[in-house]
Structure formats: C-alpha cells, structure tokens
Design a protein around this motif. Structure first.
Motif, short mmCIF file in Angstrom:
data_model
loop_
_atom_site.label_atom_id
_atom_site.label_comp_id
_atom_site.label_asym_id
_atom_site.label_seq_id
_atom_site.Cartn_x
_atom_site.Cartn_y
_atom_site.Cartn_z
N TYR A 74 0.80 -1.22 0.00
CA TYR A 74 0.00 0.00 0.00
C TYR A 74 0.84 1.28 0.00
N GLN A 93 -0.66 7.38 -4.65
CA GLN A 93 -1.83 6.63 -4.18
C GLN A 93 -2.01 6.84 -2.66
N GLU A 94 -2.06 8.13 -2.27
CA GLU A 94 -2.13 8.46 -0.84
C GLU A 94 -3.31 7.81 -0.13
N HIS A 95 -4.41 7.58 -0.84
CA HIS A 95 -5.59 6.98 -0.22
C HIS A 95 -5.32 5.56 0.30
N LEU A 96 -4.28 4.91 -0.23
CA LEU A 96 -3.93 3.55 0.23
C LEU A 96 -3.19 3.55 1.56
N GLU A 115 -3.89 4.64 4.40
CA GLU A 115 -4.70 4.29 5.58
C GLU A 115 -4.75 2.78 5.81
N ASN A 116 -4.39 2.00 4.80
CA ASN A 116 -4.38 0.54 4.94
C ASN A 116 -3.09 0.02 5.59
#
Length: 128
Positions: free
Chosen positions: A69, A74-77, A79-80
């Motif tokens: 991740y 791909q900053e939204h990843l 949080e994973n």
C-alpha cells in the motif's frame, strides 16, 4: 533516503546519516534497527533483488523497503498500512475448549487421589 523511480519502494542509501539526521526528526530515537523493526511491524519488507539466477549485492549501505500500500500518488492507500497486532481473539475457541477439558480432567483426578489418600490414611490408622 530516496523514493524508488517506480514509486513502490524507498531506499536508504546511507544508514548512518539517515539515523543521525532523519530519524530524530520523526522518532524519539536515532536507532536504525529500531526503525527497521517498526517498518516490519507495519508490514514493510526489505527488498532482495534476484537477477540472472543469483543474488545481486546492492550498494554497500543501500537498503530498499516496500509495502503493497506504499505507492507514489496513491495516498488513499496509506490508511491501509496498519500495525500488526496479535490479540487474544486469535486463539481458537476449540483450543480454549480443549484447555477447559484438560483442567476438568485434572480436577477430577485430584479429587479421586484425595479420596484414595483418605481411604489409605483411615486403613493405616486402623492398623496402628
């Protein structure tokens, strides 16, 4: 410290300088081993390159890390990326049942031994 061109990993080229200059800015320590341990707890892995059938030795102090991740753009990843935790919930119910069964059997065996001991004590007293 440099992000890989492909954007799915990062390199630490000079661990000494990284530990001395970068780590104290973000952590309460400047220990590279502690930083690597933290990376591992969050699922980052050291990248090992295999080419032409053999291990390719990287530059002397070059260490590369990646995470599924951790991808440029791909900053939204992000949080994973979470710390791995082991908890009591990982213990299977059947394991707990087996342990309870063992305890019950032990308690029954102890009660039987107590009864036999009392019986032997009374017989010994009668013989005296």
């Amino acid at each position: 410290f440099v992000s890989q061109q492909s954007g799915n990993s990062f390199h630490v080229f000079d661990q000494g300088q990284f530990a001395k200059e970068v780590l104290p800015k973000y952590f309460k320590h400047n220990n590279m081993a502690s930083f690597v341990r933290q990376l591992n707890m969050y699922g980052f892995r050291k990248v090992v390159h295999i080419e032409q059938g053999g291990l390719v030795k990287p530059e002397k102090d070059d260490t590369e890390f990646q995470h599924p991740y951790f991808i440029r753009g791909q900053e939204h990843l992000l949080e994973n990326i979470k710390r791995k935790v082991t908890s009591v919930s990982n213990i299977k119910n059947e394991d707990i049942k087996v342990r309870q069964d063992n305890v019950t059997k032990l308690l029954t065996d102890i009660q039987m031994m107590k009864g036999k001991q009392e019986s032997m004590d009374s017989k010994l007293l009668a013989m005296k």
